[in-house]
Design an enzyme around this catalytic site. Structure first.
Site, PDB file in Angstrom:
ATOM      1  N   GLU A  10      -6.370   4.731   9.670  1.00 59.32           N
ATOM      2  CA  GLU A  10      -6.162   3.284   9.648  1.00 59.32           C
ATOM      3  C   GLU A  10      -6.482   2.664   8.298  1.00 59.32           C
ATOM      4  O   GLU A  10      -5.939   1.625   7.932  1.00 59.32           O
ATOM      5  CB  GLU A  10      -7.002   2.623  10.745  1.00 59.32           C
ATOM      6  CG  GLU A  10      -8.425   2.251  10.384  1.00 59.32           C
ATOM      7  CD  GLU A  10      -9.339   3.444  10.144  1.00 59.32           C
ATOM      8  OE1 GLU A  10     -10.351   3.285   9.449  1.00 59.32           O
ATOM      9  OE2 GLU A  10      -9.036   4.526  10.668  1.00 59.32           O
ATOM     10  N   ASP A  11      -7.371   3.308   7.516  1.00 61.72           N
ATOM     11  CA  ASP A  11      -7.772   2.735   6.234  1.00 61.72           C
ATOM     12  C   ASP A  11      -6.586   2.590   5.293  1.00 61.72           C
ATOM     13  O   ASP A  11      -6.386   1.537   4.683  1.00 61.72           O
ATOM     14  CB  ASP A  11      -8.885   3.565   5.596  1.00 61.72           C
ATOM     15  CG  ASP A  11      -8.613   5.063   5.647  1.00 61.72           C
ATOM     16  OD1 ASP A  11      -7.509   5.472   6.067  1.00 61.72           O
ATOM     17  OD2 ASP A  11      -9.504   5.843   5.273  1.00 61.72           O
ATOM     18  N   ASN A  12      -5.803   3.640   5.178  1.00 64.30           N
ATOM     19  CA  ASN A  12      -4.660   3.586   4.267  1.00 64.30           C
ATOM     20  C   ASN A  12      -3.553   2.684   4.809  1.00 64.30           C
ATOM     21  O   ASN A  12      -2.865   2.000   4.040  1.00 64.30           O
ATOM     22  CB  ASN A  12      -4.108   4.989   4.015  1.00 64.30           C
ATOM     23  CG  ASN A  12      -3.247   5.059   2.757  1.00 64.30           C
ATOM     24  OD1 ASN A  12      -3.717   4.806   1.662  1.00 64.30           O
ATOM     25  ND2 ASN A  12      -1.981   5.380   2.928  1.00 64.30           N
TER      26      ASN A  12
END
Length: 397
Positions: free
Chosen positions: A216-218
């Protein structure tokens, strides 16, 4: 040239600017909600959490999220909340299942109940410098910046495989992470420590919209990038104590990262082998030998010089990051470790022979692990197995 690069790194991480936002009054400083998702007892957990209480910033709140009421991290959080009674902090128990990602499920309630627009998501297994928040807000307040993140840094390995992991994070990964973000042609974000505005993310559906992704971070970074908001890095690091790692765990981590990325940033993942020392060395040796056969009579001669220069450059970066790494300075009997600043401790694999032992293993394993990761789809995260799907999402096995 290598010495110059080393000096520039030292200036960035050893000569950190004094944060301007930290000198503002609480009425003028932008408020920040710090979200720390928790699950279990990470190494140095109390020192990690303590670093967020000790931020030198006039206006912030701390939100600790745990999915289960019997999570072993809860007593530590409650003890710190009591110790730092003047800090606005809360413990939120319970999760909302919005997707496959357990970290997102754990944070949705905290995200929705946060007081301030600026959100700082900080993983429980990292600690940060006391001025990190101030410097990060300085960056986020610049025109066109929608996300601020920090360089992941590994400390305190206590096994050989952990030393290999540390060498990877503090050399190859650090080089690529810094280079891509310096050029700024695309989003490249690791989610250990990220700041952004909730009002910006809500335009992309809010945090819950990213629960279907494991990386989810990217994806969050790309969603903000698509709005024309660029990313910035402050001169800070998100430092993680590694402890003991088995060879199987090291290989699993490397495979997990590649398998998550190959469907999300396919082009970058396909070019990854060409950033490695052995592949670059072989290509350079072949080209140099055929272009200048008199000057380079042997490919092995060129490769040896290339590999030695590559290793020296990695070691300079490695030493620079370790020298600049900081940790919270625990005060009082409530400290879990009582270690104070990690820079005062001798770090395993810090010196050249120890570094080379781990560096050689990392370099030799890089291509085999890459090939193994590219042909598979399964990953393991927090004792749960998942299968990565071609649309960037995942399903539990």
């Amino acid at each position: 040239m290598l010495t110059l690069f080393s000096r520039l790194r030292q200036l960035r991480y050893n000569k950190k600017p004094k944060p301007k936002s930290s000198s503002l009054s609480a009425a003028l400083a932008p408020g920040v909600s710090i979200l720390r998702p928790l699950k279990g007892l990470d190494l140095e957990l109390e020192a990690n959490l303590r670093s967020s209480f000790q931020q030198n910033y006039p206006k912030f709140e701390l939100l600790f999220s745990v999915a289960s009421a019997d999570d072993p991290s809860i007593p530590i959080v409650q003890r710190l909340i009591k110790e730092y009674s003047k800090v606005d902090s809360r413990l939120i128990i319970g999760e909302q299942i919005v997707g496959i990602n357990p970290k997102i499920n754990n944070m949705v309630t905290s995200y929705d109940s946060a007081k301030y627009d600026i959100i700082w998501i900080l993983d429980s297994n990292v600690h940060v410098d006391e001025d990190t928040l101030g410097r990060s807000v300085d960056e986020l307040e610049k025109p066109g910046i929608g996300l601020v993140h920090h360089l992941p840094m590994a400390t305190q390995p206590s096994s050989y495989a952990a030393q290999v992991e540390q060498v990877f994070l503090n050399t190859n990964h650090a080089k690529m992470y810094l280079a891509i973000n310096t050029v700024g042609i695309a989003s490249c974000v690791m989610g250990k420590s990220n700041l952004y505005r909730r009002s910006d993310l809500d335009k992309a559906g809010g945090l819950a919209a990213f629960g279907k992704y494991m990386a989810e971070d990217n994806i969050v970074g790309e969603a903000l990038w698509a709005q024309g908001l660029r990313h910035a890095m402050s001169a800070d690091m998100a430092c993680q104590v590694l402890g003991k790692i088995t060879p199987k765990e090291y290989c699993g981590r490397r495979a997990r990262w590649v398998r998550l990325r190959k469907y999300i940033v396919t082009a970058a993942t396909l070019t990854e082998p060409f950033t490695e020392s052995i592949v670059c060395g072989l290509m350079g040796s072949w080209a140099a030998h055929h272009l200048w056969p008199l000057a380079v009579p042997s490919m092995a001669y060129f490769f040896a010089i290339h590999w030695m220069a590559w290793g020296m450059n990695d070691y300079w970066l490695y030493r620079t990051l370790l020298d600049a790494s900081s940790s919270p300075s625990p005060s009082g009997p409530a400290s879990a470790s009582g270690r104070g600043d990690y820079r005062s401790k001798k770090q395993p694999s810090y010196y050249w022979p120890d570094f080379m032992r781990a560096w050689l293993a990392r370099e030799l394993l890089a291509l085999p692990l890459y090939i193994y990761a590219m042909v598979g789809t399964e990953i393991s995260w927090r004792h749960q197995r998942y299968r990565c799907l071609s649309d960037g999402t995942a399903m539990a096995i």
